[in-house]
Write an enzyme that holds these catalytic residues in place. Structure first.
Site, PDB file in Angstrom:
ATOM      1  N   ARG A   1      10.690  38.028   5.338  1.00 33.18           N
ATOM      2  CA  ARG A   1      10.009  37.370   6.462  1.00 33.18           C
ATOM      3  C   ARG A   1       8.463  37.781   6.550  1.00 33.18           C
ATOM      4  O   ARG A   1       7.661  37.065   7.121  1.00 33.18           O
ATOM      5  CB  ARG A   1      10.757  37.686   7.875  1.00 33.18           C
TER       6      ARG A   1
ATOM      7  N   GLU B   1      20.256  53.940   4.806  1.00 27.93           N
ATOM      8  CA  GLU B   1      21.274  54.765   5.409  1.00 27.93           C
ATOM      9  C   GLU B   1      22.181  55.130   4.228  1.00 27.93           C
ATOM     10  O   GLU B   1      22.677  56.386   4.390  1.00 27.93           O
ATOM     11  CB  GLU B   1      21.797  53.947   6.438  1.00 27.93           C
TER      12      GLU B   1
HETATM   13  P1  AMP Z   1      12.806  49.681   8.303  1.00 28.90           P
HETATM   14  O1  AMP Z   1      12.629  50.008   6.747  1.00 28.90           O
HETATM   15  O2  AMP Z   1      13.730  50.525   8.868  1.00 28.90           O
HETATM   16  O3  AMP Z   1      11.508  49.926   9.207  1.00 28.90           O
HETATM   17  O4  AMP Z   1      13.313  48.143   8.336  1.00 28.90           O
HETATM   18  C1  AMP Z   1      12.317  47.016   8.366  1.00 28.90           C
HETATM   19  C2  AMP Z   1      12.841  45.996   7.570  1.00 28.90           C
HETATM   20  O5  AMP Z   1      14.320  45.755   7.927  1.00 28.90           O
HETATM   21  C3  AMP Z   1      12.258  44.597   7.870  1.00 28.90           C
HETATM   22  O6  AMP Z   1      11.735  43.939   6.611  1.00 28.90           O
HETATM   23  C4  AMP Z   1      12.906  43.859   8.801  1.00 28.90           C
HETATM   24  O7  AMP Z   1      12.775  42.601   8.579  1.00 28.90           O
HETATM   25  C5  AMP Z   1      14.217  44.542   8.853  1.00 28.90           C
HETATM   26  N1  AMP Z   1      14.886  44.853   9.986  1.00 28.90           N
HETATM   27  C6  AMP Z   1      15.358  46.167  10.643  1.00 28.90           C
HETATM   28  N2  AMP Z   1      16.034  46.168  11.453  1.00 28.90           N
HETATM   29  C7  AMP Z   1      15.924  45.071  12.197  1.00 28.90           C
HETATM   30  C8  AMP Z   1      16.276  44.167  13.607  1.00 28.90           C
HETATM   31  N3  AMP Z   1      16.715  45.066  14.451  1.00 28.90           N
HETATM   32  N4  AMP Z   1      16.089  43.027  13.553  1.00 28.90           N
HETATM   33  C9  AMP Z   1      15.434  42.211  12.490  1.00 28.90           C
HETATM   34  N5  AMP Z   1      15.176  42.823  11.440  1.00 28.90           N
HETATM   35  C10 AMP Z   1      15.392  44.059  11.183  1.00 28.90           C
END
Ligand code: AMP
Length: 178
Positions: free
Chosen positions: A61, A98
């Site tokens: 996205r 995770e």
């Molecule tokens: P992080 O690496 O944990 O910051 O996760 C970010 C990535 O995971 C991004 O590319 C987001 O598109 C996706 N993502 C994580 N959590 C969500 C959520 N609650 N809703 C939508 N996309 C998420």
């Protein structure tokens, strides 16, 4: 409801992709011409005063917002892809999930020493993906002075973790919880 048209366009889908996750769905922003325009306008405003010459977006996205923003600003765009998707020679960075790990990659000639890159994604949660992206771009000799996200989940601490790495972090909308 907080009266922000952009925030109101983001749809929340509970328990996707697994129980307990509130998925913040931005397709409802994209299908709305004014909403999509507002998102890009606000991302551009967040970059005001930052000296950048290139935009990088994180699969998938981050490509949509990053590419639209790059066009709007007259800048080039670099896709940061999940592993084994790019056809040419790549450099990559592993990061912890995770359970297990993942890897993101760019072509080894996608960016050049001295480039100043704005990093774009739809959402920052734990910050793991964006931190890996920042480290990957820097490993190629670039600077990443700023990162912009449509959505921040501040309870997960990702924006703080990413700013501790150096980039100024902007987000357009925040939601409580996961
Ligand atoms: P992080 O690496 O944990 O910051 O996760 C970010 C990535 O995971 C991004 O590319 C987001 O598109 C996706 N993502 C994580 N959590 C969500 C959520 N609650 N809703 C939508 N996309 C998420």
């Amino acid at each position: 409801m907080i009266d922000d048209p952009l925030r109101n366009l983001i749809r929340t889908i509970p328990d996707f992709p697994k129980p307990g996750i509130q998925f913040r769905d931005i397709t409802t922003v994209l299908r709305d011409a004014d909403g999509f325009g507002l998102a890009i306008e606000r991302m551009r405003a967040a970059l005001d005063g930052h000296d950048v010459n290139m935009i990088a977006g994180i699969e998938a996205r981050g490509f949509i917002f990053g590419a639209a923003l790059a066009r709007e600003m007259g800048l080039g765009f670099v896709p940061i892809r999940k592993k084994d998707k790019l056809p040419g020679r790549t450099i990559g960075m592993n990061y912890a999930l995770e359970y297990g790990q993942d890897r993101i990659e760019i072509h080894d000639d996608a960016v050049g020493k001295g480039d100043r890159i704005a990093l774009i994604d739809d959402l920052i949660a734990t910050g793991g993906t964006a931190i890996a992206a920042t480290r990957l771009l820097r490993s190629a000799g670039t600077e990443v002075p700023v990162a912009v996200f449509l959505v921040d989940l501040p309870d997960l601490g990702g924006a703080d973790r990413l700013s501790a790495e150096g980039p100024v972090v902007h987000s357009l909308v925040a939601f409580d919880g996961h």
